[in-house]
Structure formats: structure tokens, C-alpha cells
Motif scaffolding. Sequence first.
Motif, mmCIF file in Angstrom:
data_model
loop_
_atom_site.group_PDB
_atom_site.id
_atom_site.type_symbol
_atom_site.label_atom_id
_atom_site.label_comp_id
_atom_site.label_asym_id
_atom_site.label_seq_id
_atom_site.Cartn_x
_atom_site.Cartn_y
_atom_site.Cartn_z
ATOM 1 N N SER A 170 -3.011 20.702 -17.882
ATOM 2 C CA SER A 170 -3.987 21.532 -17.164
ATOM 3 C C SER A 170 -3.609 21.758 -15.707
ATOM 4 O O SER A 170 -4.427 22.186 -14.905
ATOM 5 N N GLY A 171 -2.350 21.457 -15.359
ATOM 6 C CA GLY A 171 -1.841 21.788 -14.031
ATOM 7 C C GLY A 171 -1.769 20.647 -13.056
ATOM 8 O O GLY A 171 -1.411 20.847 -11.888
ATOM 9 N N GLY A 172 -2.095 19.439 -13.487
ATOM 10 C CA GLY A 172 -2.067 18.287 -12.595
ATOM 11 C C GLY A 172 -0.693 17.644 -12.513
ATOM 12 O O GLY A 172 0.271 18.092 -13.124
ATOM 13 N N SER A 173 -0.618 16.561 -11.742
ATOM 14 C CA SER A 173 0.639 15.842 -11.556
ATOM 15 C C SER A 173 0.406 14.354 -11.782
ATOM 16 O O SER A 173 -0.686 13.832 -11.532
ATOM 17 N N LEU A 174 1.449 13.669 -12.261
ATOM 18 C CA LEU A 174 1.372 12.229 -12.480
ATOM 19 C C LEU A 174 2.160 11.450 -11.441
ATOM 20 O O LEU A 174 2.370 10.254 -11.593
ATOM 21 N N ILE A 175 2.593 12.109 -10.392
ATOM 22 C CA ILE A 175 3.443 11.448 -9.407
ATOM 23 C C ILE A 175 2.747 10.233 -8.803
ATOM 24 O O ILE A 175 3.392 9.249 -8.419
ATOM 25 N N ASP A 176 1.414 10.254 -8.754
ATOM 26 C CA ASP A 176 0.674 9.150 -8.143
ATOM 27 C C ASP A 176 0.620 7.908 -9.018
ATOM 28 O O ASP A 176 0.252 6.825 -8.539
ATOM 29 N N ILE A 177 1.004 8.017 -10.305
ATOM 30 C CA ILE A 177 0.964 6.842 -11.178
ATOM 31 C C ILE A 177 2.362 6.410 -11.624
ATOM 32 O O ILE A 177 2.487 5.537 -12.483
ATOM 33 N N LYS A 178 3.391 6.980 -11.056
ATOM 34 C CA LYS A 178 4.742 6.726 -11.556
ATOM 35 C C LYS A 178 5.118 5.250 -11.503
ATOM 36 O O LYS A 178 5.934 4.789 -12.302
ATOM 37 N N ASP A 179 4.535 4.503 -10.575
ATOM 38 C CA ASP A 179 4.855 3.076 -10.463
ATOM 39 C C ASP A 179 3.838 2.201 -11.182
ATOM 40 O O ASP A 179 3.871 0.981 -11.054
#
Length: 414
Positions: A170-179
Motif C-alpha cells: 500500500s505504499g509504505g516502507s519497512l526501513i524502520d524495522i530492518k534491524d
Amino acid sequence: MEIRKISSEIIKPSSSTPEHLKSYKLSAMDRFALDISFSLVFYYSSVGACKNISDHLKKSLSETLTYYYPLAGRVKDEFSVDCDDYGVTFIESHVACKMSELIKQPKIELLEQLRPYNEEEMLTTAQANMAVKVNYFDCGGVAICVSFRHVVVDGSTAAYFVRNWAKVASGGSLIDIKDHVVFDCTSIFPSQDVSSMSKGQPDANDEAITEWFVFENSKIAVLQENIGNRPTRFEALLALMWGAMIDAYAKEDDPTVQIGALIPVNLRRKLDPPLPEQCIGNAVTIGMTAWPTKERAEYNKIVFKVRELISMVDEYVKNGFQNGWKTCIIDHAAMDRNSAMKMLNFSGTSRLPFYQTDFGWGKPVWCSAGQRSKNNNFVLVDTSDGKGIQVMVRLSKEDMAKFEQDPAILAYAS
């Protein structure tokens, strides 16, 4: 219900897994988990004007797998997963019926057809850690079924994976949970010899029956009030259903029978520091206790027994897993080794984000979870409004007949 396969392909992570991450260690908790598969199914009434649904889902799945790369791997041995980007099977099919007809009176035999593989194929033929099947209905509805291998994934991981996949779609990003997705849980649950510990086996029974019972918010509130001492929704319904089974067997006039309960406890929030909810792996221990049928089932006492068991888990975690990790915390005071035992499996997934799973065309109208091979099974999931709870119950024909005629079940369940 006729299902026709449209296509099948392998979806790989959008970025190759670095060489130093290609071996993912299985923790002791993973190794003790039953090597079975389970599925989550998300039902959407209509995808409306969404274009290129198939390409959209495949692209976002590929991007999500970059963060969850063990799911695109294969179990190498009892100690590790080979994360060499084998990929995930993505199947599309057409279902010749209206989705509303299927979920109005769901039958497990029909819902099983929405899975990418049956449970045996998932582990043997596919040897997959995860697989997806997107089912398109005549009415425009879509059911997305995601199957997982239990030794790599528990219920919390599975629910958050699908929600995060939907977030990317839906257009979001997972960069904030990569760790916060993949890390070495063996530092918390170090590997040890589990050969002497019995995992048990899936208690399959082809003649068992699966039924769904819906408990509306107003009925749960009345039940909580009647029990007293402010039980949670899970505690109240567990007491109700466990009590129904105790009463059913008490009527058989065999005072030696005990009705046991297996209650999974998610350790993620209990650890210090806590583990992220979306992290891969099995971070669940099991509480086990029992109730003798010679004693009357009183809901408030059952709730107290459950709370005592959870307190035992809390104390075990607080003391830093003294004498090694445990997969099962047992209320020994409640166990009579001289009695026959009938064990019930309860799992509460009502806190997991099933109904937050929006791929861009709205939230699901229904979600189902579980595995067919596990009998004497009670799986609690929120209803779509987030207020009530639906319970998937799988019992033998004889036990189901007793359970669904219990006066308390008739009073509180739809």
C-alpha cells in the motif's frame, strides 16, 4: 466449490541476501517446535478499481522478503536455515463461487482448498518455509492465504509478516524495522540437545470436526461480569470453553479423568529487553495445567488457575531462565499422574494485527487461522470489528456434540 489454478511462480527477495547472512541459526525454541505448517487467510470483499493486482502483490512480496530472507530459504538441518534466496511459491487461482457463500458457513474442507499446499506437501514436496496462494472469486473478492513452516515461524511472526507485506503493497516502507526482524535468538535460547524431549506429534483425526463459534462483545462483557475479578477476554472465554469440556466429561462418571489445558505464552514482551513482535522465530513457551472432572468447574477458579500459570512463566523469565530454557511450564500441583488426561490446546491471537492487513483495497472482512492436523484445538481470533472474538474449534465428533450443546456455550456463543 471449483478452484482452477491460473499460474504459479517463484518470488525471490528483491535484493540478494549478503553472504554473511546466508546461514540463519535455529534456536532451541525453534528446534522444539512441531515440524508442521499452518496458514493465515485474509478475505477481502472486493478489490474494486485496483489495477495489476498480481504484479502489485508479487513486487511488494519480493521487497518484503528482503527483510524476512529466512522465509525465502530452506531448512538445512535441525540447527539452521539455508538463506540462499530459493524464493517463495506464489500461486494464483480462480474460485467459482461467491466469497460470501464460503465465509457465511465456513467448512474446513473448503477452506483447505485455498492453501497453496496441503500440510504434507508443504514440508515434503515443496520443502518451503513459506508459500502464498491468491484466490480470486467470481464476485470480485480475494482471499490471500499464506502458509508457514512452524520451526521457522510462530503466530506472531506470521501475522506481522503479512501485515508488513501489506504495508509495502500500500505504499509504505519497512526501513524502520530492518534491524528488528532477523537476529540470533540462540543468544537467548541457546541450542541444546532436545533429542530426549518429546515434542509430541500432531494429533490428526480425519473424522474430527471444525466449527466456528462467534462471541459478540456484549456477550463477552456479560461473561466477564459474571466471572468477576476482571478477567481478560481470553481468560473469560478460556474458562467458558474449558469448563464446558470439564462438565461434559464429568457427566461420564469417571472421577479419574483430568481435562488438561496447554496455553502458549508469547515471551517477546516479557524479556528484558523485550524482543520485537515482528521478529522471526519461535519465542513462545507453553503453560500446562489440568482440572479433575471430579471437581465442579467454576469459572472464577479456572481464571485464577490460568493466572497462576502465567505468573510461573513470568517468574521463570524474571529469574533469567535458571537451569536452562523450558518449552513447557507445568503446574505440577494440578497434575495427577494416576489419572487419565485429555489435553486441550488453546491459542489466543486476538492481539495480533490481522485486521490491520490492508494491501491497498481496505481491511479484510474476515480472517481465519490454524492447522487441520491439530485436534482438541481452540484458536481465538478477533472479529472484524475488533470487539468480538471468533473461535475455531476442532474436536472429535463425540466431543463436538457435547461441546456445542453445553448450556453455557449456547448462552454466550452465536
